[in-house]
Write a protein that holds these residues in place. Structure first.
Motif, PDB file in Angstrom:
ATOM      1  N   TYR A 186      53.459   3.529 175.424  1.00  0.00           N
ATOM      2  CA  TYR A 186      54.078   2.275 175.858  1.00  0.00           C
ATOM      3  C   TYR A 186      52.983   1.291 176.221  1.00  0.00           C
ATOM      4  O   TYR A 186      52.137   1.575 177.083  1.00  0.00           O
ATOM      5  N   ALA A 187      52.954   0.152 175.549  1.00  0.00           N
ATOM      6  CA  ALA A 187      51.947  -0.874 175.811  1.00  0.00           C
ATOM      7  C   ALA A 187      52.541  -1.971 176.671  1.00  0.00           C
ATOM      8  O   ALA A 187      53.607  -2.512 176.354  1.00  0.00           O
ATOM      9  N   GLU A 188      51.855  -2.278 177.760  1.00  0.00           N
ATOM     10  CA  GLU A 188      52.239  -3.375 178.637  1.00  0.00           C
ATOM     11  C   GLU A 188      51.051  -4.324 178.749  1.00  0.00           C
ATOM     12  O   GLU A 188      49.961  -4.019 178.250  1.00  0.00           O
ATOM     13  N   VAL A 192      47.727   0.438 178.086  1.00  0.00           N
ATOM     14  CA  VAL A 192      48.578   1.287 177.255  1.00  0.00           C
ATOM     15  C   VAL A 192      48.774   2.620 177.973  1.00  0.00           C
ATOM     16  O   VAL A 192      47.804   3.317 178.285  1.00  0.00           O
ATOM     17  N   PHE A 213      47.922  -7.882 174.343  1.00  0.00           N
ATOM     18  CA  PHE A 213      48.851  -9.001 174.193  1.00  0.00           C
ATOM     19  C   PHE A 213      48.151 -10.353 174.228  1.00  0.00           C
ATOM     20  O   PHE A 213      48.374 -11.192 173.364  1.00  0.00           O
ATOM     21  N   THR A 259      57.663  -3.177 172.477  1.00  0.00           N
ATOM     22  CA  THR A 259      56.700  -4.013 173.193  1.00  0.00           C
ATOM     23  C   THR A 259      57.328  -5.359 173.529  1.00  0.00           C
ATOM     24  O   THR A 259      58.294  -5.783 172.903  1.00  0.00           O
ATOM     25  N   GLN A 260      56.754  -6.026 174.534  1.00  0.00           N
ATOM     26  CA  GLN A 260      57.332  -7.272 175.037  1.00  0.00           C
ATOM     27  C   GLN A 260      57.220  -8.425 174.048  1.00  0.00           C
ATOM     28  O   GLN A 260      57.930  -9.409 174.158  1.00  0.00           O
ATOM     29  N   GLU A 298      62.424  -6.351 172.622  1.00  0.00           N
ATOM     30  CA  GLU A 298      61.479  -7.022 173.514  1.00  0.00           C
ATOM     31  C   GLU A 298      61.991  -7.071 174.948  1.00  0.00           C
ATOM     32  O   GLU A 298      61.206  -7.109 175.907  1.00  0.00           O
ATOM     33  N   ALA A 301      61.592  -3.525 176.470  1.00  0.00           N
ATOM     34  CA  ALA A 301      60.212  -3.288 176.906  1.00  0.00           C
ATOM     35  C   ALA A 301      59.983  -3.773 178.329  1.00  0.00           C
ATOM     36  O   ALA A 301      59.234  -3.151 179.099  1.00  0.00           O
TER      37      ALA A 301
END
Length: 315
Positions: A186-188, A192, A213, A259-260, A298, A301
């Motif tokens: 999960y990437a924020e 990650v 991002f 992802t967002q 999105e 996320a």
């Protein structure tokens, strides 16, 4: 602080608040079996606000009526996670033993820490001479007490303070993996988060501090490519660690959470990694409210950590 295990014999559901980057809250009705989806009965967000009494009071109005116990998800910077050998002590002596082990690792007195721990699951064939290991989470007791008091003043009493890795573990455990290990990514915005889960328990966790991002104005395309190269390298190293230390453990591949924003993470990892990489479809795990924006990946996320913390099986 509590990990609030995946299985629960108590309430019919849980409400979870993730307060990183704003406040994101979900109320989730717990499934009774792995074959059922968890039902999201309510969700609300106040993006970009600070965590204070006024914002919590506002969130309470938005989430009012859920009737479920509350779990608060801590931000990464609010706790530390260590992998240690399990000491050969009696259960009642474990906490004292862990405080002694963590003394040189903490930048504050170990006596001032709230501790929680969980054992790393055993693999199908285990070397009898291999020492069992544990993940230990430490957080400053003063900070945790202040956080609990803040929720009390906002009339939102907290039943548990939880961490992001165990929420991700809950989602990973709900993937139909046929008793095989699952790697979930999960990437924020700040990094990650990687977990490897086996039979519903956390086997490995990594947090890769690479921002994927925000593209810098003066960053070249080559520099952006190197970011994804570094993430892929760390993911591959983690998978290699699993294969090397648990060669007999069945492995079901790598799943990438929504992802967002569309950064192409799935495609970039598919092009760089040896193992199969698949998209995680959260609609296989959660039933969304009709007409909700949670149908959009999105948006999912943004609520990912809250959804994970609120996901419990009804035992």
């Amino acid at each position: 602080m509590s990990f609030k295990r995946l299985w629960s014999s108590g309430p019919d559901g849980w409400t979870a608040l993730d307060c990183q980057g704003g406040i994101y809250g979900v109320s989730v009705k717990s499934p009774r079996t792995f074959d059922e989806r968890a039902v999201v009965v309510k969700h609300a967000a106040i993006p970009g606000v600070s965590l204070d009494q006024a914002s919590l009071a506002q969130m309470d109005k938005l989430m009012h009526g859920h009737g479920f116990p509350l779990v608060h998800v801590l931000a990464h910077k609010e706790y530390q996670m260590f992998l240690v050998d399990k000491a050969a002590v009696r259960p009642e002596e474990m906490e004292s033993s862990l405080r002694w082990s963590l003394t040189p690792l903490l930048d504050y007195p170990a006596a001032d820490a709230n501790l929680s721990w969980m054992e790393v699951p055993q693999t199908p064939t285990v070397n009898a001479n291999r020492t069992a290991q544990m993940y230990v989470i430490a957080a400053r007791r003063e900070v945790m007490n202040q956080r609990a008091d803040l929720f009390e003043r906002a009339h939102m009493p907290v039943n548990a303070l939880d961490i992001r890795e165990t929420g991700q573990r809950n989602i990973s455990a709900a993937i139909k993996a046929q008793d095989a290990a699952v790697c979930l990514i999960y990437a924020e915005p700040t990094g990650v988060q990687l977990t490897v889960t086996y039979k519903g328990e956390l086997f490995l966790e990594r947090y890769i501090r690479e921002t994927l991002f925000a593209k810098e104005d003066d960053a070249s395309e080559a520099a952006e490519v190197k970011k994804f190269d570094r993430v892929a390298l760390e993911v591959q190293r983690s998978i290699d660690f699993v294969h090397r230390n648990a060669a007999s453990m069945p492995f079901n591949g790598i799943f990438v959470a929504p992802t967002q924003s569309d950064i192409g993470l799935l495609e970039k990892l598919q092009a760089r990694l040896l193992n199969e990489v698949r998209a995680l479809d959260l609609s296989h795990i959660f039933e969304w409210p009709e007409g909700s924006d949670l149908h959009k990946p999105e948006v999912q996320a943004l609520y990912f950590n809250a959804l994970g913390a609120a996901l419990r099986l009804k035992e």
